[in-house]
Scaffold this active site. Structure first.
Site, PDB file in Angstrom:
ATOM      1  N   SER A 278     -26.436  -2.743  -1.204  1.00 41.51           N
ATOM      2  CA  SER A 278     -25.185  -1.991  -1.185  1.00 41.51           C
ATOM      3  C   SER A 278     -25.442  -0.527  -0.898  1.00 41.51           C
ATOM      4  CB  SER A 278     -24.473  -2.113  -2.527  1.00 41.51           C
ATOM      5  OG  SER A 278     -23.356  -1.231  -2.551  1.00 41.51           O
TER       6      SER A 278
ATOM      7  N   HIS B  41     -23.510   1.676  -1.808  1.00 44.08           N
ATOM      8  CA  HIS B  41     -23.111   2.415  -3.008  1.00 44.08           C
ATOM      9  C   HIS B  41     -24.317   2.714  -3.897  1.00 44.08           C
ATOM     10  CE1 HIS B  41     -18.693   2.609  -2.711  1.00 44.08           C
ATOM     11  NE2 HIS B  41     -18.819   1.517  -1.979  1.00 44.08           N
TER      12      HIS B  41
ATOM     13  N   ASP C 199     -15.667   5.368  -1.984  1.00 43.55           N
ATOM     14  CA  ASP C 199     -14.459   4.671  -1.575  1.00 43.55           C
ATOM     15  C   ASP C 199     -13.295   5.568  -1.988  1.00 43.55           C
ATOM     16  OD1 ASP C 199     -15.970   2.475  -0.753  1.00 43.55           O
ATOM     17  OD2 ASP C 199     -15.733   1.424  -2.667  1.00 43.55           O
TER      18      ASP C 199
ATOM     19  N   GLU D  18     -13.727  -1.195   6.822  1.00 43.34           N
ATOM     20  CA  GLU D  18     -13.436  -0.585   5.521  1.00 43.34           C
ATOM     21  C   GLU D  18     -13.102   0.897   5.749  1.00 43.34           C
ATOM     22  OE1 GLU D  18     -16.405  -1.187   2.521  1.00 43.34           O
ATOM     23  OE2 GLU D  18     -16.221  -3.373   2.580  1.00 43.34           O
TER      24      GLU D  18
HETATM   25 ZN   LIG Z   1     -17.451   1.057  -0.485  1.00 47.57          ZN
END
Ligand SMILES: [Zn+2]
Length: 242
Positions: free
Chosen positions: A148, A150, A157, A205
């Site tokens: 990820s 992140h 986000d 995204e």
């Molecule tokens: Zn994200």
């Protein structure tokens, strides 16, 4: 009779004019004109492998190394909404503060939904998504732990509270449009752009912004190469190796 001075200078003779010899007909073809020099962007300025590099490329074929990597400069962004109270790496925190201040100034305020997520948190999220939607679906929208972005601490986000949180419609909101247009100035890219699922491995995204620094973000914007994989000539990563 006047004596001749011994040190009288000799009359200076002009050097003979040499003429370049006529090259005559040449047998070698005239070389084509030199192309203009490439723009001086240095694609090796930062590591793509070191998890502490602002250019680290994390995808389904490139797990973070070590897989349980945790950044050592996590700080809490200040003066911005932060739904889950998650930190960011220091350069990304400062950049998102500036970006969200500018967005608010432009009349399109937004805040953070999610930022740094460690290996263990990602593991529990991913496991819950599999339980809910099955592994194939979970893999299309949630990274496995260690894969990820992140976990790099370089990602936020974002949302503007208009009902499009973590949804594709965020890209059409005022904040989504403004952020897509201005993110590069603050060093962020939209990491999973539309039409690039086969390269990044993830559905679009428009809320997921990855900090890479303004130099790279602006270069990508100006050259129109929208994924890190394509910009750095890395293999597309549509799926995990196993
Ligand atoms: Zn994200």
């Amino acid at each position: 009779m006047a004596g001749v001075s011994g040190c009288a200078p000799e009359p200076v003779k002009a050097p003979p004019v040499t003429q370049a010899p006529d090259p005559g007909p040449t047998l070698t073809p005239t070389p084509s004109p030199t192309p203009p020099p490439e723009p001086s962007f240095d694609k090796a300025a930062h590591s793509l492998d070191d998890p502490m590099s602002i250019w680290v490329v994390s995808n389904k074929l490139r797990p973070l190394n070590p897989i349980e990597f945790e950044p050592n400069d996590l700080v809490m962004p200040e003066g911005v909404g932060n739904q889950n109270g998650q930190p960011l790496r220091e350069p990304a925190a400062r950049a998102v503060e500036a970006m969200l201040a500018a967005a608010a100034e432009a009349g399109v305020p937004a805040g953070i939904i999610s930022a740094y997520r460690g290996y263990e948190l990602q593991q529990s999220l991913y496991t819950s998504y599999i339980a809910r939607d099955g592994q194939a679906a979970a893999d299309s929208y949630s990274a496995r732990p260690g894969h990820s972005e992140h976990q790099t601490g370089l990602v936020v986000d974002l949302d503007d509270g208009s009902g499009c949180a973590l949804s594709e419609c965020f890209g059409a909101t005022g904040a989504g449009v403004w952020l897509a247009e201005h993110a590069a100035e603050f060093g962020f890219i939209v990491r999973y752009p539309p039409g690039k699922e086969g390269v990044t491995g993830f559905i679009p995204e428009p809320w997921h912004f990855r900090y890479v620094g303004p130099e790279l973000a602006i270069e990508m914007r100006d050259t129109g190469v929208v994924t890190l994989e394509e910009f750095f000539g890395l293999p597309p990563a549509p799926d995990y190796a196993q």
